[in-house]
Motif scaffolding. Sequence first.
Motif, short mmCIF file in Angstrom:
data_model
loop_
_atom_site.label_atom_id
_atom_site.label_comp_id
_atom_site.label_asym_id
_atom_site.label_seq_id
_atom_site.Cartn_x
_atom_site.Cartn_y
_atom_site.Cartn_z
N SER A 1 0.76 -15.06 1.11
CA SER A 1 2.01 -15.57 0.77
C SER A 1 2.39 -16.97 1.51
O SER A 1 2.86 -17.78 0.87
CB SER A 1 2.83 -14.50 0.50
OG SER A 1 2.48 -13.69 -0.63
N ALA B 1 7.83 -14.37 3.43
CA ALA B 1 6.62 -15.37 3.94
C ALA B 1 6.35 -16.55 3.05
O ALA B 1 6.19 -17.68 3.67
CB ALA B 1 5.46 -14.58 4.17
N THR C 1 -5.96 -12.41 -0.90
CA THR C 1 -4.94 -11.49 -1.12
C THR C 1 -5.23 -10.51 -2.02
O THR C 1 -6.18 -10.93 -2.89
CB THR C 1 -3.86 -12.31 -1.42
OG1 THR C 1 -3.90 -13.25 -2.58
CG2 THR C 1 -3.01 -13.07 -0.39
N SER D 1 6.27 -4.63 1.39
CA SER D 1 5.17 -5.71 1.05
C SER D 1 5.78 -6.74 0.32
O SER D 1 5.54 -7.87 0.54
CB SER D 1 4.12 -4.96 0.45
OG SER D 1 3.45 -4.14 1.15
N LEU E 1 8.40 -8.72 2.45
CA LEU E 1 7.87 -9.70 3.69
C LEU E 1 6.98 -10.56 2.72
O LEU E 1 7.15 -11.83 3.23
CB LEU E 1 6.79 -8.79 4.42
CG LEU E 1 7.89 -7.75 5.54
CD1 LEU E 1 6.67 -7.12 6.27
CD2 LEU E 1 8.55 -8.64 6.18
N GLY E 2 6.52 -10.50 1.52
CA GLY E 2 5.69 -11.36 0.86
C GLY E 2 6.54 -12.56 0.42
O GLY E 2 6.18 -13.60 0.45
N ASN F 1 -1.78 -9.87 2.39
CA ASN F 1 -0.88 -10.26 1.40
C ASN F 1 0.25 -11.13 1.77
O ASN F 1 0.66 -12.21 1.13
CB ASN F 1 -0.30 -8.91 0.48
CG ASN F 1 -1.34 -8.59 -0.30
OD1 ASN F 1 -2.36 -9.08 -0.71
ND2 ASN F 1 -1.37 -7.26 -0.74
N VAL F 2 0.85 -10.73 3.03
CA VAL F 2 2.02 -11.64 3.66
C VAL F 2 1.55 -12.97 3.98
O VAL F 2 2.05 -13.83 3.78
CB VAL F 2 2.65 -10.80 4.62
CG1 VAL F 2 3.68 -11.30 5.47
CG2 VAL F 2 3.25 -9.49 3.95
N SER F 3 0.50 -12.88 4.98
CA SER F 3 0.18 -13.86 5.18
C SER F 3 -0.48 -15.01 4.36
O SER F 3 -0.34 -16.27 4.36
CB SER F 3 -1.11 -13.99 6.48
OG SER F 3 -1.98 -13.21 6.00
#
Length: 116
Positions: free
Chosen positions: A45, A108, A73, A101, A104-105, A41-43
Amino acid sequence: MTWLLVAIGGAFGATARAALVSWSKENGWHRVLPFGTMFVNVSGSFLLGLIVARGAGITETVGVGIGFLGAFTTFSTFNMEIIQKIEAGEGRNALLYGIWSYTLGILAAAAGYFLG
């Protein structure tokens, strides 16, 4: 043609997510917090922020942005993991997972957007 780009991207995105989440579980990264889901999910985003900022063409926006990253995601899995943590009596970990989450999302996505 657009639906075909979404379908192809989605097939690769879903496969990549399944492989990464499975790997994180097999290597013990899922014990306290679902790090595999958090990572995708973070990557995802970050990458979507990058694509949007670049003003990408239709192929990149539809194939990668909607197709690949849409399947890579996962908001539904994220929510179910929070519910499972709560049901297991791990309310603190559920709260930490949700906060980390989302934070960081957003960071990111902003980083990807500003780097793009």
